[in-house]
Design a protein around this motif. Sequence first.
Motif, PDB file in Angstrom:
ATOM      1  N   MET A 145       0.840  -1.214   0.000  1.00  0.00           N
ATOM      2  CA  MET A 145       0.000   0.000   0.000  1.00  0.00           C
ATOM      3  C   MET A 145       0.868   1.255   0.000  1.00  0.00           C
ATOM      4  SD  MET A 145      -2.935   1.165   2.746  1.00  0.00           S
ATOM      5  CE  MET A 145      -1.835   1.684   4.073  1.00  0.00           C
ATOM      6  N   LYS A 146       0.538   2.161  -0.915  1.00  0.00           N
ATOM      7  CA  LYS A 146       1.248   3.454  -0.953  1.00  0.00           C
ATOM      8  C   LYS A 146       0.402   4.503  -0.246  1.00  0.00           C
ATOM      9  CE  LYS A 146       4.371   3.467  -4.892  1.00  0.00           C
ATOM     10  NZ  LYS A 146       3.908   2.465  -5.887  1.00  0.00           N
ATOM     11  N   ILE A 147       1.068   5.320   0.579  1.00  0.00           N
ATOM     12  CA  ILE A 147       0.371   6.445   1.210  1.00  0.00           C
ATOM     13  C   ILE A 147       0.791   7.711   0.472  1.00  0.00           C
ATOM     14  CG2 ILE A 147       0.010   7.748   3.342  1.00  0.00           C
ATOM     15  CD1 ILE A 147       0.714   5.197   4.876  1.00  0.00           C
ATOM     16  N   ILE A 148      -0.194   8.446  -0.019  1.00  0.00           N
ATOM     17  CA  ILE A 148       0.082   9.615  -0.860  1.00  0.00           C
ATOM     18  C   ILE A 148      -0.621  10.815  -0.262  1.00  0.00           C
ATOM     19  CG2 ILE A 148      -0.392  10.599  -3.145  1.00  0.00           C
ATOM     20  CD1 ILE A 148      -0.096   7.722  -4.243  1.00  0.00           C
TER      21      ILE A 148
ATOM     22  N   GLN B 253      -3.596  12.077  -8.502  1.00  0.00           N
ATOM     23  CA  GLN B 253      -4.268  12.237  -9.795  1.00  0.00           C
ATOM     24  C   GLN B 253      -3.449  11.595 -10.912  1.00  0.00           C
ATOM     25  OE1 GLN B 253      -4.953  16.354 -11.381  1.00  0.00           O
ATOM     26  NE2 GLN B 253      -7.075  15.677 -11.417  1.00  0.00           N
ATOM     27  N   LYS B 254      -2.135  11.781 -10.844  1.00  0.00           N
ATOM     28  CA  LYS B 254      -1.247  11.211 -11.859  1.00  0.00           C
ATOM     29  C   LYS B 254      -1.314   9.676 -11.798  1.00  0.00           C
ATOM     30  CE  LYS B 254       3.566  11.720 -13.358  1.00  0.00           C
ATOM     31  NZ  LYS B 254       4.190  10.497 -12.753  1.00  0.00           N
ATOM     32  N   LYS B 255      -1.248   9.125 -10.598  1.00  0.00           N
ATOM     33  CA  LYS B 255      -1.342   7.664 -10.417  1.00  0.00           C
ATOM     34  C   LYS B 255      -2.667   7.142 -10.968  1.00  0.00           C
ATOM     35  CE  LYS B 255       2.345   6.629  -7.740  1.00  0.00           C
ATOM     36  NZ  LYS B 255       3.388   5.777  -8.332  1.00  0.00           N
ATOM     37  N   ALA B 256      -3.744   7.833 -10.614  1.00  0.00           N
ATOM     38  CA  ALA B 256      -5.069   7.393 -11.068  1.00  0.00           C
ATOM     39  C   ALA B 256      -5.130   7.421 -12.595  1.00  0.00           C
ATOM     40  CB  ALA B 256      -6.154   8.280 -10.460  1.00  0.00           C
ATOM     41  N   SER B 257      -4.610   8.475 -13.205  1.00  0.00           N
ATOM     42  CA  SER B 257      -4.599   8.570 -14.672  1.00  0.00           C
ATOM     43  C   SER B 257      -3.809   7.414 -15.282  1.00  0.00           C
ATOM     44  CB  SER B 257      -3.990   9.908 -15.123  1.00  0.00           C
ATOM     45  OG  SER B 257      -4.824  10.977 -14.737  1.00  0.00           O
ATOM     46  N   GLU B 258      -2.688   7.079 -14.648  1.00  0.00           N
ATOM     47  CA  GLU B 258      -1.871   5.966 -15.160  1.00  0.00           C
ATOM     48  C   GLU B 258      -2.633   4.639 -15.087  1.00  0.00           C
ATOM     49  OE1 GLU B 258       2.405   8.021 -13.873  1.00  0.00           O
ATOM     50  OE2 GLU B 258       1.732   6.193 -12.846  1.00  0.00           O
ATOM     51  N   PHE B 259      -3.286   4.408 -13.955  1.00  0.00           N
ATOM     52  CA  PHE B 259      -4.067   3.163 -13.829  1.00  0.00           C
ATOM     53  C   PHE B 259      -5.145   3.100 -14.908  1.00  0.00           C
ATOM     54  CE2 PHE B 259      -2.738   3.061  -9.175  1.00  0.00           C
ATOM     55  CZ  PHE B 259      -1.959   1.928  -9.314  1.00  0.00           C
TER      56      PHE B 259
ATOM     57  N   LEU C 243     -12.481  15.076  -4.970  1.00  0.00           N
ATOM     58  CA  LEU C 243     -11.903  13.737  -4.791  1.00  0.00           C
ATOM     59  C   LEU C 243     -12.169  12.850  -6.015  1.00  0.00           C
ATOM     60  CD1 LEU C 243     -12.777  13.183  -1.026  1.00  0.00           C
ATOM     61  CD2 LEU C 243     -10.470  13.452  -1.984  1.00  0.00           C
ATOM     62  N   PHE C 244     -13.351  12.975  -6.601  1.00  0.00           N
ATOM     63  CA  PHE C 244     -13.643  12.191  -7.812  1.00  0.00           C
ATOM     64  C   PHE C 244     -12.681  12.596  -8.946  1.00  0.00           C
ATOM     65  CE2 PHE C 244     -18.413  10.956  -7.108  1.00  0.00           C
ATOM     66  CZ  PHE C 244     -18.036  10.149  -6.053  1.00  0.00           C
ATOM     67  N   HIS C 245     -12.417  13.892  -9.078  1.00  0.00           N
ATOM     68  CA  HIS C 245     -11.501  14.343 -10.133  1.00  0.00           C
ATOM     69  C   HIS C 245     -10.068  13.889  -9.871  1.00  0.00           C
ATOM     70  CE1 HIS C 245     -14.528  17.769 -11.067  1.00  0.00           C
ATOM     71  NE2 HIS C 245     -14.762  16.707 -11.807  1.00  0.00           N
TER      72      HIS C 245
ATOM     73  N   ASP D 106      -8.962  24.333 -11.818  1.00  0.00           N
ATOM     74  CA  ASP D 106      -8.036  24.395 -10.683  1.00  0.00           C
ATOM     75  C   ASP D 106      -8.770  24.186  -9.355  1.00  0.00           C
ATOM     76  OD1 ASP D 106      -6.019  24.852 -12.453  1.00  0.00           O
ATOM     77  OD2 ASP D 106      -5.868  27.008 -12.071  1.00  0.00           O
ATOM     78  N   ASP D 107      -9.885  24.869  -9.172  1.00  0.00           N
ATOM     79  CA  ASP D 107     -10.580  24.802  -7.878  1.00  0.00           C
ATOM     80  C   ASP D 107     -11.169  23.417  -7.621  1.00  0.00           C
ATOM     81  OD1 ASP D 107      -9.944  27.385  -7.335  1.00  0.00           O
ATOM     82  OD2 ASP D 107     -11.921  28.216  -7.777  1.00  0.00           O
ATOM     83  N   LEU D 108     -11.639  22.757  -8.668  1.00  0.00           N
ATOM     84  CA  LEU D 108     -12.272  21.442  -8.479  1.00  0.00           C
ATOM     85  C   LEU D 108     -11.375  20.289  -8.939  1.00  0.00           C
ATOM     86  CD1 LEU D 108     -16.026  22.159  -9.356  1.00  0.00           C
ATOM     87  CD2 LEU D 108     -14.925  22.097  -7.117  1.00  0.00           C
ATOM     88  N   ASN D 109     -10.105  20.583  -9.251  1.00  0.00           N
ATOM     89  CA  ASN D 109      -9.126  19.532  -9.573  1.00  0.00           C
ATOM     90  C   ASN D 109      -9.508  18.640 -10.751  1.00  0.00           C
ATOM     91  OD1 ASN D 109      -9.265  19.706  -6.252  1.00  0.00           O
ATOM     92  ND2 ASN D 109      -7.195  19.748  -7.035  1.00  0.00           N
ATOM     93  N   PHE D 110     -10.196  19.193 -11.748  1.00  0.00           N
ATOM     94  CA  PHE D 110     -10.473  18.388 -12.941  1.00  0.00           C
ATOM     95  C   PHE D 110      -9.153  17.870 -13.532  1.00  0.00           C
ATOM     96  CE2 PHE D 110     -14.523  20.543 -12.883  1.00  0.00           C
ATOM     97  CZ  PHE D 110     -15.395  19.695 -13.557  1.00  0.00           C
ATOM     98  N   PRO D 111      -9.124  16.598 -13.981  1.00  0.00           N
ATOM     99  CA  PRO D 111      -7.897  16.051 -14.593  1.00  0.00           C
ATOM    100  C   PRO D 111      -7.788  16.476 -16.054  1.00  0.00           C
ATOM    101  CG  PRO D 111      -9.573  14.338 -14.487  1.00  0.00           C
ATOM    102  CD  PRO D 111     -10.193  15.586 -13.878  1.00  0.00           C
TER     103      PRO D 111
END
Lengths: 288, 288
Positions: free
Chosen positions: A1-4, A11-17, A135-137, B162-167
């Motif tokens: 488990m990674k703690i981030i 966001q970068k990790k999620a995009s990669e997955f 968090l979803f984004h 930026d405010d809502l962290n859209f990817p």
Amino acid sequence: MKIIDSPEIIQKKASEFKAQGKQIGFVPTMGYLHEGHEQLIKEAKEENDIVILSIFINPLQFGEGEDLDRYPRDEVHDQTVAQKLGVDLLFFPTKESMYPTESAIQLSVNKRTNVLCGKSRPGHFDGVVTVVAKLFHLCQPAKAYFGMKDAQQVAVVKALVDDLNFPVEIVPVATVREPDGLAKSSRNVNLNDQERKDAPVIYAALQQGREMIRNGEQDLNNVKTAVNTFIETHTHGKIDYVELLSYPELENIDRPKGQMIIAAAVQFEKARLIDNQVFDSHGAVTIG
Amino acid sequence: MKIIDSPEIIQKKASEFKAQGKQIGFVPTMGYLHEGHEQLIKEAKEENDIVILSIFINPLQFGEGEDLDRYPRDEVHDQTVAQKLGVDLLFFPTKESMYPTESAIQLSVNKRTNVLCGKSRPGHFDGVVTVVAKLFHLCQPAKAYFGMKDAQQVAVVKALVDDLNFPVEIVPVATVREPDGLAKSSRNVNLNDQERKDAPVIYAALQQGREMIRNGEQDLNNVKTAVNTFIETHTHGKIDYVELLSYPELENIDRPKGQMIIAAAVQFEKARLIDNQVFDSHGAVTIG
């Protein structure tokens, strides 16, 4: 488990997955994990390739006097639980990284909020949808898991997803209960012995209400009165509300119709307990 | 090129592309495509695996009396352009599918709006960010392309992201101009011969303002006065505004500092033209 702790990195990790075709399941929490949270994580684990758990005590959803600073924390315990259940990424951001500047964009909720617990927490759900959108984004899940213990939160998050077309499926997870029916809650430890004995009455009363509808009762006021009386007769707690509404719209209805929720909040000496049951017009349980 | 009118289907397609590791570039428009739009599509085509173009006249961003119904349309032309430039998916939804129910969630913009054109269009940018959020969730781009002709829209959408962290990366695309400097616009056809001869003065005046700052002018009121005078002297149009602000924050500044925008709106007999230039404190062009 990674703690981030960095929003950019999660966001970068999620995009990669996602680019690898992996499906992300997401469990947003404020930490201090109990069996209810564990159930969310277990379901996420079963249904997805990657599970992200977030722990973030969101200041935006606390009103004045709601004591954000006294919200319980136990980071070591939470990490142990997350690790044990196979969480892949634990996202644990600071409030400075989540809200670095005063926002130009405001999210507000105009429906489903002025009933149940929302009635006494103005602005609470504005804060909830703002952090959930962020968090979803950041975590980019295909599925996100929310406990039905807070059925109103599930309804509001469902509105967020539907109205703004988030590519996320909201998975409502049944409330985890003690053997006697009492919904698990970190607040249950604040009940005294007698209150703890009485507390399962709340769930029993809601089930009695559902049973009345199953048996053909058409007058919802009769149902609410019966539930009220049942709780009053069998506990020393003070009823905050007993409501029966459409679900997830949370609108008043005058007879059994579509999917409904019956919900109650009861104030004991040192703990306010809530519980609910969702069912259809024939009284059959539909969620949880 | 596939033409898709269903939000569900475009979202499904976008999710599939992402799961295949393909990067989506997105160009949101209201149709009636001109060379400015073509430039957006060309840049999207160069930088992404898949290009989605949306054509949707968003009712939410039109105020009262802004004549949503008279907004120009040319579906055949738009499809030809999109096809020619290699658009992969043309998303062309109805307003009923984009706004099927009265929304429970409201998005509003509290900064960057009470200046420039936003001053006279209350609520306009609330409608813009709402539809952009929905389109981003449906089309799931890594990059989205917006023309700098509407620099305020770019600034507001940047705040949203930026405010809502859209990817999503917002790519501002330089304004396309006629050889004499006039910004291309579908409104230019409404200029009479003399106005058309005068109109390039707007861009020339903005460049003169930038030149003053490049030459060390510290008093921004002097710059605005000079630009005003230049436009007044050389056209018969009526100046709506000449403003010099920080960019993208769009806040008042009292001396050259950071990135800035100088922008003007001029009302001619049958056409209101806008233009702008973004540059740094040394007067060097930074975008467009």
